[in-house]
Design an enzyme around this catalytic site. Structure first.
Site, PDB file in Angstrom:
ATOM      1  CD  GLU A  14      -3.077  -1.010   2.197  1.00 33.97           C
ATOM      2  OE1 GLU A  14      -2.951  -0.170   3.097  1.00 33.97           O
ATOM      3  OE2 GLU A  14      -4.031  -1.802   2.152  1.00 33.97           O
ATOM      4  CD  GLU A  21      -3.967  -6.002   2.720  1.00 33.87           C
ATOM      5  OE1 GLU A  21      -4.854  -5.339   3.321  1.00 33.87           O
ATOM      6  OE2 GLU A  21      -2.752  -5.766   2.823  1.00 33.87           O
TER       7      GLU A  21
END
Length: 505
Positions: free
Chosen positions: A172, A291
């Site tokens: 991320e 995810e």
């Protein structure tokens, strides 16, 4: 309410990569400590891992697992988790404001993964570290012997290399909350050079570059374009993340978020195609949705806690009590991944144990399956092979996040040997059963051999499995579906998820 569908053996989407049913586990909350690892537990094996948890994990037939993070990885020193346990440092984990004891490191986790029958997918720290540390980590894991890092591994009691072929390049990195957050071009350059270094070890290595942490980011989808323009030729996957919730208690809008996810995948697929064309590249890049899960029940309270608590060890965090509605949602989301399996090759449910997970534990006590365990299990066991196009005609509805949403959601997978067909069906309507007529073209001798159902009563939407009632919401044998006139016919209960297997001649 009536719905029709048509499934043709020759109208295929893609060969499904088994890794579509992978998982993710992070050094966060009680995922590791008190989750998979609890040396004092009555079921613990000689390595300290809970055998009751291992049994539940094995039941999911997980092909690969992403480790060790997550936000955790962006300040992680993998070297802290190797060597004698008594010599390992205790560190502060800034991501989740807790203490990391490093009693589980790469060698312990590799042993657990081996026992569970799961391939490792490792992430490198590109937040506070870089190419050199990534290179060293790969050498420690993958090189046989005769070098500093490989011989260090051998001195730690691991003679054979792990041969890890999947490596995530950070986590991320688009997020301002991320330790070491970067701008897109800056990260793309670092990912490109890191990927080249990692791939120098062996031609079979695949790398995953960070895409958007969710599709609500202000930088989405420009982030993907800029990152891929820097590293397209040297990476294999771009990651997507997305979490889901129903704070408004509007089930139909909640289920419509699956359509929103389809648009997310389609948009990034378009960015991939654009960059490939612009660069005249010959390689393909696919999506790693590494995810995904439902996360909202305790999210607000957890956020307040971890910003103020005083650096505890393995605190309870993100321990969601999933309900029937969540199970139906997860079944539908897995349908979307099957339908998009030409783009999405890898997907990881986040996470595996205790932290927004299909498996929960009580310290010193039992382990149990949450409601979302079961649709994930059915897809993993029977959703391997060839994804087929399913044409659906049924009543529709409009929601806040998507319009013209079908009440009937169906995916179908032809087994690798061609001798069985799995149909995964969701009736999203909260009150009305769905009379279905699914035409089966090219499936001689089709007959139902297994039919499992979850749900059927929207009044149970908020019912969950707990330590005290671990079997409150579980699959049951279905009825009323059969093959007549070359069609799967019958009724799907309202507010339900169904898995139907058909044997074929």
């Amino acid at each position: 309410m009536k719905g029709r569908a048509s499934i043709h053996r020759d109208f295929t989407v893609s060969q499904i990569d088994d890794r579509l049913y992978s998982a993710f586990i992070e050094h966060m909350g009680r995922a590791i400590y008190g989750g998979i690892y609890e040396p004092e537990h009555p079921t613990a094996n000689e390595h300290g891992f809970r055998k009751d948890v291992l049994e539940l994990v094995r039941g999911l037939n997980i092909p690969a697992i992403r480790y060790p993070g997550g936000n955790f990885v962006s300040a992680y020193k993998w070297e802290d988790g190797v060597g004698p346990k008594e010599d390992r440092p205790v560190r502060l984990d800034l991501a989740w404001r807790s203490k990391e004891t490093n009693q589980v490191g790469i060698n312990e986790f590799a042993k657990w993964a081996e026992d569970a029958g799961i391939e490792m997918m490792l992430a490198v720290n590109l937040g506070t570290r870089g190419i050199e540390e990534a290179r060293n980590f790969v050498e420690y894991c993958n090189h046989p012997s005769g070098t500093y890092w490989s011989d260090l591994r051998r001195s730690h009691g691991v003679e054979k290399p792990y041969g890890v072929n999947m490596w995530c390049l950070g986590n991320e990195m688009d997020g301002p909350w991320q330790i070491g957050h970067m701008e897109a071009k800056e990260y793309g350059r670092l990912a490109d050079e890191t990927s080249k270094a990692v791939k120098a070890f062996n031609r079979g290595i695949e790398t995953v570059v960070c895409g958007s942490s969710n599709d609500a980011m202000a930088t989405y989808p420009e982030w993907e374009r800029q990152v891929l323009e820097e590293c397209y030729e040297n990476v294999d996957y771009i990651s997507l993340h997305k979490y889901f919730g129903n704070n408004s208690r509007d089930s139909l809008n909640y289920f419509a978020k699956i359509e929103e996810t389809g648009r997310y995948i389609q948009a990034i697929g378009g960015v991939i195609d654009y960059v490939k064309a612009k660069k005249r590249a010959k390689n393909d890049v696919y999506i790693c949705f590494d995810e995904w899960n439902v996360w909202y029940h305790n999210r607000e309270q957890d956020s307040k806690n971890w910003h103020v608590w005083d650096w505890p060890e393995a605190p309870p965090l993100l321990e969601e009590d999933y309900n029937l509605e969540d199970a139906i949602f997860v079944g539908g989301l897995l349908n979307e991944f099957i339908r998009r399996s030409d783009r999405v090759r890898i997907a990881c449910i986040a996470q595996l144990v205790n932290v927004i997970a299909p498996i929960r534990t009580r310290t010193g006590g039992p382990a149990w399956a949450t409601t979302i365990y079961y649709p994930y299990q059915f897809a993993s066991l029977y959703g391997r092979g060839t994804a087929l196009n399913v044409a659906v005609d049924c009543p529709r509805y409009d929601a806040r996040v998507a319009q013209d949403v079908k009440y009937l959601d169906v995916s179908a997978v032809l087994a690798p040997d061609g001798r069985s067909l799995a149909v995964f069906a969701v009736n999203r309507h909260p009150e009305e059963p769905m009379e279905v007529d699914m035409a089966l073209h090219g499936f001689a001798g089709a007959r139902v051999i297994e039919h499992k159902v979850m749900g059927g009563d929207a009044s149970e939407a908020r019912e969950a499995n707990t330590c005290e009632q671990p079997n409150r919401i579980v699959p049951r044998d279905g009825s009323g579906l059969g093959v007549e006139d070359s069609a799967l016919q019958g009724t799907l209960p309202p507010f339900s998820y169904s898995m139907v297997r058909l044997a074929l001649d």
